[in-house]
Motif scaffolding. Structure first.
Motif, PDB file in Angstrom:
ATOM      1  N   LEU A 239       0.826  -1.209   0.000  1.00 23.62           N
ATOM      2  CA  LEU A 239       0.000   0.000   0.000  1.00 23.62           C
ATOM      3  C   LEU A 239       0.861   1.260   0.000  1.00 23.62           C
ATOM      4  CD1 LEU A 239      -2.732  -1.171   2.535  1.00 23.62           C
ATOM      5  CD2 LEU A 239      -3.067  -0.756   0.092  1.00 23.62           C
ATOM      6  N   ALA A 240       1.980   1.223   0.725  1.00 20.70           N
ATOM      7  CA  ALA A 240       2.892   2.367   0.716  1.00 20.70           C
ATOM      8  C   ALA A 240       3.474   2.582  -0.677  1.00 20.70           C
ATOM      9  CB  ALA A 240       4.004   2.151   1.736  1.00 20.70           C
ATOM     10  N   ARG A 241       3.799   1.491  -1.352  1.00 21.14           N
ATOM     11  CA  ARG A 241       4.345   1.589  -2.708  1.00 21.14           C
ATOM     12  C   ARG A 241       3.318   2.182  -3.678  1.00 21.14           C
ATOM     13  NH1 ARG A 241       4.106   1.203  -7.628  1.00 21.14           N
ATOM     14  NH2 ARG A 241       5.011  -0.329  -9.032  1.00 21.14           N
ATOM     15  N   LEU A 242       2.023   1.961  -3.411  1.00 28.04           N
ATOM     16  CA  LEU A 242       0.964   2.443  -4.300  1.00 28.04           C
ATOM     17  C   LEU A 242       0.323   3.740  -3.818  1.00 28.04           C
ATOM     18  CD1 LEU A 242      -0.905  -0.927  -5.040  1.00 28.04           C
ATOM     19  CD2 LEU A 242       0.570   0.353  -6.613  1.00 28.04           C
ATOM     20  N   ALA A 243       0.866   4.355  -2.781  1.00 26.38           N
ATOM     21  CA  ALA A 243       0.213   5.496  -2.147  1.00 26.38           C
ATOM     22  C   ALA A 243      -0.116   6.617  -3.134  1.00 26.38           C
ATOM     23  CB  ALA A 243       1.078   6.038  -1.010  1.00 26.38           C
ATOM     24  N   ARG A 244       0.810   6.974  -3.992  1.00 25.29           N
ATOM     25  CA  ARG A 244       0.553   8.071  -4.939  1.00 25.29           C
ATOM     26  C   ARG A 244      -0.581   7.719  -5.886  1.00 25.29           C
ATOM     27  NH1 ARG A 244       5.527  10.822  -8.031  1.00 25.29           N
ATOM     28  NH2 ARG A 244       5.960  11.299  -5.848  1.00 25.29           N
ATOM     29  N   TRP A 245      -0.633   6.478  -6.339  1.00 23.55           N
ATOM     30  CA  TRP A 245      -1.698   6.032  -7.242  1.00 23.55           C
ATOM     31  C   TRP A 245      -3.028   5.965  -6.497  1.00 23.55           C
ATOM     32  CZ3 TRP A 245      -4.453   1.262  -7.201  1.00 23.55           C
ATOM     33  CH2 TRP A 245      -5.230   1.018  -8.339  1.00 23.55           C
ATOM     34  N   ILE A 246      -3.011   5.447  -5.271  1.00 22.84           N
ATOM     35  CA  ILE A 246      -4.248   5.317  -4.491  1.00 22.84           C
ATOM     36  C   ILE A 246      -4.883   6.677  -4.227  1.00 22.84           C
ATOM     37  CG2 ILE A 246      -5.158   4.691  -2.217  1.00 22.84           C
ATOM     38  CD1 ILE A 246      -3.201   2.334  -2.228  1.00 22.84           C
ATOM     39  N   PHE A 247      -4.059   7.676  -3.899  1.00 20.92           N
ATOM     40  CA  PHE A 247      -4.583   8.999  -3.541  1.00 20.92           C
ATOM     41  C   PHE A 247      -4.457   9.995  -4.690  1.00 20.92           C
ATOM     42  CE2 PHE A 247      -3.468   7.160   0.640  1.00 20.92           C
ATOM     43  CZ  PHE A 247      -4.739   7.198   1.205  1.00 20.92           C
ATOM     44  N   ALA A 248      -4.579   9.490  -5.905  1.00 21.89           N
ATOM     45  CA  ALA A 248      -4.490  10.372  -7.080  1.00 21.89           C
ATOM     46  C   ALA A 248      -5.590  11.424  -7.072  1.00 21.89           C
ATOM     47  CB  ALA A 248      -4.570   9.535  -8.355  1.00 21.89           C
ATOM     48  N   ALA A 249      -6.722  11.105  -6.453  1.00 18.66           N
ATOM     49  CA  ALA A 249      -7.835  12.061  -6.401  1.00 18.66           C
ATOM     50  C   ALA A 249      -7.780  12.939  -5.158  1.00 18.66           C
ATOM     51  CB  ALA A 249      -9.165  11.316  -6.448  1.00 18.66           C
ATOM     52  N   GLY A 250      -6.722  12.823  -4.380  1.00 15.29           N
ATOM     53  CA  GLY A 250      -6.584  13.617  -3.168  1.00 15.29           C
ATOM     54  C   GLY A 250      -6.862  12.806  -1.916  1.00 15.29           C
ATOM     55  N   VAL A 251      -6.420  13.331  -0.789  1.00 18.95           N
ATOM     56  CA  VAL A 251      -6.626  12.669   0.504  1.00 18.95           C
ATOM     57  C   VAL A 251      -7.908  13.207   1.115  1.00 18.95           C
ATOM     58  CG1 VAL A 251      -5.655  12.211   2.783  1.00 18.95           C
ATOM     59  CG2 VAL A 251      -4.131  12.403   0.805  1.00 18.95           C
ATOM     60  N   THR A 252      -8.941  12.387   1.098  1.00 23.46           N
ATOM     61  CA  THR A 252     -10.248  12.772   1.614  1.00 23.46           C
ATOM     62  C   THR A 252     -10.579  11.916   2.841  1.00 23.46           C
ATOM     63  OG1 THR A 252     -11.426  11.173   0.231  1.00 23.46           O
ATOM     64  CG2 THR A 252     -10.942  13.336  -0.737  1.00 23.46           C
ATOM     65  N   ALA A 253     -11.832  11.967   3.265  1.00 24.96           N
ATOM     66  CA  ALA A 253     -12.260  11.168   4.420  1.00 24.96           C
ATOM     67  C   ALA A 253     -12.114   9.673   4.152  1.00 24.96           C
ATOM     68  CB  ALA A 253     -13.703  11.496   4.775  1.00 24.96           C
ATOM     69  N   SER A 254     -11.985   9.286   2.889  1.00 23.57           N
ATOM     70  CA  SER A 254     -11.830   7.867   2.555  1.00 23.57           C
ATOM     71  C   SER A 254     -10.537   7.276   3.097  1.00 23.57           C
ATOM     72  CB  SER A 254     -11.900   7.674   1.036  1.00 23.57           C
ATOM     73  OG  SER A 254     -10.865   8.401   0.394  1.00 23.57           O
ATOM     74  N   VAL A 255      -9.605   8.129   3.540  1.00 23.14           N
ATOM     75  CA  VAL A 255      -8.353   7.636   4.100  1.00 23.14           C
ATOM     76  C   VAL A 255      -8.592   6.816   5.369  1.00 23.14           C
ATOM     77  CG1 VAL A 255      -7.864   9.624   5.588  1.00 23.14           C
ATOM     78  CG2 VAL A 255      -5.962   8.317   4.598  1.00 23.14           C
ATOM     79  N   TRP A 256      -9.776   6.972   5.987  1.00 27.31           N
ATOM     80  CA  TRP A 256     -10.102   6.182   7.173  1.00 27.31           C
ATOM     81  C   TRP A 256     -10.184   4.694   6.868  1.00 27.31           C
ATOM     82  CZ3 TRP A 256     -10.207   7.662  12.221  1.00 27.31           C
ATOM     83  CH2 TRP A 256     -10.145   9.031  12.474  1.00 27.31           C
ATOM     84  N   ALA A 257     -10.257   4.333   5.590  1.00 31.60           N
ATOM     85  CA  ALA A 257     -10.265   2.914   5.220  1.00 31.60           C
ATOM     86  C   ALA A 257      -8.997   2.205   5.686  1.00 31.60           C
ATOM     87  CB  ALA A 257     -10.414   2.770   3.703  1.00 31.60           C
ATOM     88  N   PHE A 258      -7.923   2.956   5.866  1.00 33.74           N
ATOM     89  CA  PHE A 258      -6.644   2.374   6.291  1.00 33.74           C
ATOM     90  C   PHE A 258      -6.555   2.186   7.809  1.00 33.74           C
ATOM     91  CE2 PHE A 258      -5.819   4.073   2.170  1.00 33.74           C
ATOM     92  CZ  PHE A 258      -4.752   3.374   1.640  1.00 33.74           C
ATOM     93  N   THR A 259      -7.397   2.860   8.571  1.00 31.76           N
ATOM     94  CA  THR A 259      -7.124   3.030   9.995  1.00 31.76           C
ATOM     95  C   THR A 259      -7.372   1.789  10.841  1.00 31.76           C
ATOM     96  OG1 THR A 259      -9.342   3.955  10.393  1.00 31.76           O
ATOM     97  CG2 THR A 259      -7.569   5.497   9.851  1.00 31.76           C
ATOM     98  N   PHE A 260      -8.413   1.015  10.535  1.00 26.31           N
ATOM     99  CA  PHE A 260      -8.699  -0.148  11.368  1.00 26.31           C
ATOM    100  C   PHE A 260      -7.590  -1.186  11.227  1.00 26.31           C
ATOM    101  CE2 PHE A 260     -11.889  -3.667  12.571  1.00 26.31           C
ATOM    102  CZ  PHE A 260     -11.693  -3.443  13.927  1.00 26.31           C
ATOM    103  N   GLY A 261      -7.127  -1.391   9.996  1.00 22.97           N
ATOM    104  CA  GLY A 261      -6.034  -2.336   9.782  1.00 22.97           C
ATOM    105  C   GLY A 261      -4.739  -1.884  10.431  1.00 22.97           C
ATOM    106  N   LEU A 262      -4.434  -0.587  10.309  1.00 20.87           N
ATOM    107  CA  LEU A 262      -3.208  -0.060  10.909  1.00 20.87           C
ATOM    108  C   LEU A 262      -3.228  -0.175  12.430  1.00 20.87           C
ATOM    109  CD1 LEU A 262      -2.456   3.183   8.847  1.00 20.87           C
ATOM    110  CD2 LEU A 262      -0.988   1.165   9.033  1.00 20.87           C
TER     111      LEU A 262
END
Length: 323
Positions: A239-262
């Motif tokens: 996921l870190a390797r793909l971070a730029r591609w994942i957040f190509a549309a910007g860092v929005t509230a959807s970033v919370w999708a990462f939090t439970f796993g982390l």
């Protein structure tokens, strides 16, 4: 639909992240003697967010039923509804040290909702006729996340034997769904940019699974929990390797999708130290705990900034197919 009622069910992911973070600090208090107040404050914050979202979620079904039904019919957004039950179970776990009757009542309601929703959604999926483009990690939420948190909750209330059944349901559901998901990622066109942050959920099955496994077992760490954490660490790196591609549309509230796993990764690693690990995990656990706390702090601040700027609510979902 008015803005308060436009809040999607995916926002319950904030509750998972906050209470998951609180659980990590609770574990750090037990193992390293960290300040107990931090974890309890995070639990309280998560419970407050849950209460607000629950009221808004109920109001949407009462006052904006067509929009609520539209969310439930959407092939991606619908699975987030399962988080209502999962979040309620986590609030019950947070409340357990303070009031067992309240905690038991909340857990019973949350687990019942989770099971009913998982059966409803899985029954739809088994009937087929689904667009492969709609296959995303949100499919883990009803059965995998729901089963794992059920296992953790049952163990919390002294029903670890029942929790083992829930853990098995979550583990094997994860294996089945992951094979379908990876086939979609490998062979179908790439996800549209606004949808990519849901890939953060990919981190949760192994890490929440590790936390659940620790909750229903005792004694020194074994190969199973090490394997789950190892796979979780691999997901973090991918996921870190793909971070730029994942957040190509910007860092929005959807970033919370990462939090439970982390937060589950941090919690499981800290608990392993408490269970006697003296190897690589004992070295990595403090680093991961600090890293997760920093990331969570940034996400919370970013969310507050989006709220103040009036940019917290997402755009309407693009996919319109059903099932």
């Amino acid at each position: 639909m008015s803005k308060p009622l436009a809040i999607p069910a995916s926002f319950f992911g904030m509750v998972l992240g906050l209470i998951g973070w609180g659980n990590s600090w609770r574990a750090a208090h037990e193992v390293w003697g960290g300040p107990a107040a931090v974890g309890e404050a995070l639990m309280l914050a998560g419970a407050f967010v849950w209460a607000v979202l629950l009221v808004l979620f109920a109001a949407k079904w009462l006052a904006a039923r067509s929009e609520a039904i539209g969310e439930a019919s959407h092939p991606v957004q619908c699975c987030f509804i399962g988080l209502v039950g999962v979040a309620t179970m986590l609030v019950a776990i947070a409340a357990h040290p303070y009031s067992r009757p309240v905690a038991v009542s909340l857990f019973a309601a949350g687990s019942a909702f989770t099971l009913i929703f998982a059966l409803w959604r899985t029954g739809i999926l088994w009937q087929g006729a689904r667009d492969p483009a709609a296959t995303t990690p949100v499919l883990y939420l009803p059965t995998v996340a729901g089963s794992y948190v059920t296992a953790i909750g049952l163990a919390t209330f002294g029903l670890g034997d029942w929790g083992r059944l829930a853990f098995g349901a979550g583990l094997l559901s994860w294996f089945a769904i992951e094979s379908v998901l990876l086939h979609r990622l490998y062979t179908v066109a790439e996800m549209p940019a606004p949808l990519r942050p849901v890939l953060g959920i990919q981190l949760a099955p192994p890490t929440v699974g590790a936390a659940a496994y620790l909750s229903i077992t005792s004694g020194p760490p074994d190969m199973i929990v090490y394997g789950l954490i190892g796979y979780g660490l691999l997901q973090v790196l991918v996921l870190a390797r793909l971070a730029r591609w994942i957040f190509a549309a910007g860092v929005t509230a959807s970033v919370w999708a990462f939090t439970f796993g982390l937060t589950a990764l941090s919690t499981a690693m800290v608990k392993l130290v408490g269970r006697g690990d003296a190897g690589p995990i004992s070295v990595l656990a403090p680093v991961v705990f600090a890293f997760v706390s920093i990331v969570m702090g940034v996400i919370v601040l970013r969310t507050l900034w989006l709220l103040v700027r009036g940019r917290l609510l997402p755009a309407p979902p693009a996919l319109s197919v059903t099932r």
